[in-house]
Design a protein around this motif. Structure first.
Motif, PDB file in Angstrom:
ATOM      1  N   GLU B  46     -23.086 102.744  86.127  1.00  0.00           N
ATOM      2  CA  GLU B  46     -22.137 102.300  85.101  1.00  0.00           C
ATOM      3  C   GLU B  46     -20.701 102.504  85.555  1.00  0.00           C
ATOM      4  OE1 GLU B  46     -23.571 104.278  81.599  1.00  0.00           O
ATOM      5  OE2 GLU B  46     -25.034 102.681  81.255  1.00  0.00           O
ATOM      6  N   ARG B  47     -20.463 103.609  86.243  1.00  0.00           N
ATOM      7  CA  ARG B  47     -19.114 103.891  86.712  1.00  0.00           C
ATOM      8  C   ARG B  47     -18.663 102.867  87.771  1.00  0.00           C
ATOM      9  NH1 ARG B  47     -19.525 109.307  88.439  1.00  0.00           N
ATOM     10  NH2 ARG B  47     -19.464 108.524  90.570  1.00  0.00           N
ATOM     11  N   VAL B  48     -19.549 102.554  88.715  1.00  0.00           N
ATOM     12  CA  VAL B  48     -19.129 101.616  89.766  1.00  0.00           C
ATOM     13  C   VAL B  48     -18.992 100.188  89.216  1.00  0.00           C
ATOM     14  CG1 VAL B  48     -19.931 102.925  91.752  1.00  0.00           C
ATOM     15  CG2 VAL B  48     -21.483 101.311  90.653  1.00  0.00           C
ATOM     16  N   ILE B  49     -19.807  99.848  88.214  1.00  0.00           N
ATOM     17  CA  ILE B  49     -19.660  98.506  87.604  1.00  0.00           C
ATOM     18  C   ILE B  49     -18.286  98.398  86.957  1.00  0.00           C
ATOM     19  CG2 ILE B  49     -20.451  97.035  85.704  1.00  0.00           C
ATOM     20  CD1 ILE B  49     -23.302  97.666  86.482  1.00  0.00           C
ATOM     21  N   ASN B  50     -17.890  99.456  86.244  1.00  0.00           N
ATOM     22  CA  ASN B  50     -16.560  99.448  85.625  1.00  0.00           C
ATOM     23  C   ASN B  50     -15.457  99.324  86.661  1.00  0.00           C
ATOM     24  OD1 ASN B  50     -17.063  99.492  82.920  1.00  0.00           O
ATOM     25  ND2 ASN B  50     -17.313 101.722  82.849  1.00  0.00           N
ATOM     26  N   ALA B  51     -15.591 100.085  87.748  1.00  0.00           N
ATOM     27  CA  ALA B  51     -14.573 100.054  88.797  1.00  0.00           C
ATOM     28  C   ALA B  51     -14.513  98.671  89.437  1.00  0.00           C
ATOM     29  CB  ALA B  51     -14.878 101.120  89.840  1.00  0.00           C
ATOM     30  N   ALA B  52     -15.695  98.083  89.679  1.00  0.00           N
ATOM     31  CA  ALA B  52     -15.741  96.758  90.306  1.00  0.00           C
ATOM     32  C   ALA B  52     -15.148  95.709  89.367  1.00  0.00           C
ATOM     33  CB  ALA B  52     -17.181  96.401  90.672  1.00  0.00           C
TER      34      ALA B  52
END
Lengths: 89, 541
Positions: B46-52
């Motif tokens: 979830e964190r990397v999706i937000n960052a991406a």
């Protein structure tokens, strides 16, 4: 649950931008939305599934909406399809 | 020294060191498993999706500044990133103890495979976008930033296999001298972007990836498609001179292109653009067009099953008229038929389509179709400075019949209380020798002439302009053509009216001085030729 049939009239069918607009529109509602083309069925909240249907110009699709805001959702979809996804010319 | 050849995609010359842009794919083992709990991996996901998402959104906003259309694809990228079907698949795989990178790769590749198998190239091409998103996500997970074009270490000619919108959206523009790609044609993303940014580019250069090295000195000629690696001193000197000359000319053209230009003897010449769709509006404006000398309306009618509605046409005409404000826009009524197949018109197959029912002949036979177009133009007329032009007029009776129809349409609109401009100019295209020969008579029925040289030449020499075997007859500067042009201009001037030209000849540097001498009043050409034509006019007596 309500269903309605449409003929997609815009130039390129449900390809990248129109598909994205379709998904974005559907995402505004809580209802579950499905698109059927022939035997194939797609979750309209998934752009990957919508693209996989390969809906081209003049293809007939069936839109199936079910949920508390199904009426408003179908109206929004109808408007989007009838305006040819805002495509100019 | 080594010379390679590609397709010139954006003009200009670049001389400088090469920077190889060859981003590596991250090595991910799609079968790898671990014992991390699902909740932990899900949290990272979830964190990397937000960052991406933030990253893609920034690319979207950045690209939108220069290329609105190009930017739209990033909206789809965000939806790919958050696609519920893919995320569901990733979740399932994570629950089966696959590592996060493995699950992401497996889930995306499944959808990529489906799309790559699709027949329609439009859909097939989206597999590339999906992969672009997959790579971004994997990079975020690993924390490894691969090579990027957002910081280029020195002013460089960028060499790559091909460039994607993601590659170029964060482009470090100040350090880009030019682009060279091994694949792609003039419609590739690289070509379109380079043209929009005014950066020289050559695409489709075979073997460039194996021949070029980081830091190698190179010359790129975007007009000819030449790439020279490790040039010798003589070559280098020659290209330095060529580059200087190109840039000097470009600067000069930049200065004159937005001016209203006159000849040395003081006659102001309108230099307008020929356009074929509403997308061309901005190109025409940016090229310095004084107006639109030929707005081809065929694009509205081609490639469809039913004719365009009055509303659809009205919107297109209005858009062009509004964009040009008080500057003139000449709308040419439908020029179709003969060789172009329009199923919904039910045209008869003809033995000699170029001599058959086309343009005004077709419109006068299909009055309903013609009236709808005239109504749409009239309704749009209040939004700008419109002029109407009928194509393929051979005799005066055709003008009279068309004008009568125009009168009827005006009357109908008045009765319906619909607003339209009462007085605007109506002209004809002079592209059939009979019209030029009888220009003296025809001018009495219209306000202006516009010479369509492409057809005029073909009909004068009886030579099909698409047939290479008779191309020696396609000679715009032949005395028979020049005489017809001169007759047309003189006839209009005798009646205090004017003549323009909208064929290819109008933008030809060899023809312009001759046309000016004959007294031409307006020249309309493809937008890219306008700056040069304006400069030439200023230098001519």
């Amino acid at each position: 649950m309500i269903t309605k049939r449409f003929v997609v009239k815009n130039k390129v069918g449900l390809h990248a931008r129109p598909a994205a607009e379709f998904v974005q529109t559907v995402n505004k509602f809580r209802s579950e939305v499905k698109i059927k083309k022939g035997e194939k069925e797609a979750n309209a909240k998934s752009i990957v599934e919508v693209l996989s249907l390969g809906v081209e110009r003049n293809n007939e699709i069936e839109v199936i909406v079910s949920g508390e805001d199904e009426k408003q959702a179908l109206e929004a979809i109808e408007h989007l399809i009838n305006s040819n996804f805002g495509e100019k010319e | 020294m080594k010379q390679l050849k590609g397709i010139g995609a954006s003009t200009g010359i670049a001389i400088g060191k090469i920077f190889m842009y060859t981003p590596k794919q991250l090595p991910v083992n799609a079968e790898e498993k671990d014992s991390l709990p699902f909740s932990e991996k899900k949290e990272i996901l979830e964190r990397v999706i937000n960052a991406a998402e933030k990253e893609i959104d920034a690319l979207y906003k950045n690209t939108r500044k220069n290329a609105e259309k190009e930017a739209e694809i990033f909206q789809a990228h965000i939806l790919f990133l958050k696609d519920p079907t893919i995320i569901k698949k990733i979740d399932e795989l994570l629950k089966q103890n696959f590592t996060l990178p493995a699950a992401v790769k497996k889930a995306f590749e499944e959808s990529v495979a489906i799309m790559e198998k699709m027949e329609n190239p439009y859909f097939k091409a989206r597999a590339k976008d999906l992969r672009d998103v997959e790579e971004r996500l994997l990079r975020k997970i690993s924390g490894i930033e691969t090579q990027s074009l957002s910081s280029i270490p020195y002013p460089a000619i960028i060499v790559a296999k091909d460039l994607t919108p993601s590659d170029t959206a964060s482009l470090d523009r100040k350090n880009v001298l030019g682009f060279v790609t091994e694949t792609g044609g003039i419609t590739s993303h690289t070509a379109i972007l380079a043209e929009a940014l005014g950066i020289p580019a050559v695409v489709g250069v075979r073997n460039i990836l194996s021949e070029a090295k980081n830091g190698m000195l190179a010359i790129l000629d975007g007009s000819t498609g030449d790439i020279i690696l490790e040039p010798d001193e003589t070559t280098l000197a020659r290209y330095r001179q060529k580059k200087e000359q190109y840039e000097r000319e470009k600067k000069e053209l930049e200065k004159v292109k937005f001016l209203s230009v006159s000849t040395k003897s003081g006659k102001t010449i309108e230099v307008s653009a020929n356009i074929g769709k509403t997308d061309d509006i901005n190109i025409a404006i940016n090229s310095g067009a004084d107006g639109i000398g030929l707005f081809r309306t065929e694009f509205l009618f081609l490639d469809r099953e039913i004719p365009p509605s009055e509303e659809e046409q009205f919107n297109a005409y209005k858009k062009v008229l509004e964009a040009f404000g008080s500057k003139p826009v000449i709308i040419r009524t439908l020029d179709i038929g003969g060789d172009k197949q329009i199923p919904y018109l039910g045209l008869e197959k003809e033995l000699n389509p170029f001599l058959g029912v086309r343009a005004i002949r077709l419109c006068l036979k299909n009055k309903g179709l013609f009236k709808t177009q005239l109504r749409a133009i009239l309704r749009a007329s209040i939004y700008g400075n419109v002029k109407i032009m009928y194509p393929m007029i051979a005799i005066k009776d055709e003008i009279i019949e068309a004008n009568n129809l125009l009168k009827t349409v005006k009357k109908e609109l008045t009765e319906e209380g619909v607003a339209y401009k009462k007085d605007f100019e109506v002209g004809i295209m002079v592209e059939i020798p009979s019209a030029a020969l009888n220009a003296d008579e025809l001018i009495k029925y219209v306000d202006f002439f516009s010479i369509g040289t492409n057809d005029l030449i073909q009909y004068t020499f009886a030579a099909d302009r698409t047939n290479r075997n008779v191309s020696y007859l396609y000679n715009p500067l032949h005395p028979s053509i020049l005489k017809l042009i001169e007759m047309t201009i003189k006839a209009s001037h005798k009646h205090n009216k004017w003549t323009g030209m909208c064929g290819e000849m109008a933008g030809d540097p060899k023809a312009i001085p001759i046309l000016l001498k004959m007294g031409i009043d307006e020249l309309s050409m493809s937008p890219s030729k306008i700056p040069n034509a304006k400069k030439l006019i200023m230098e001519t007596e």
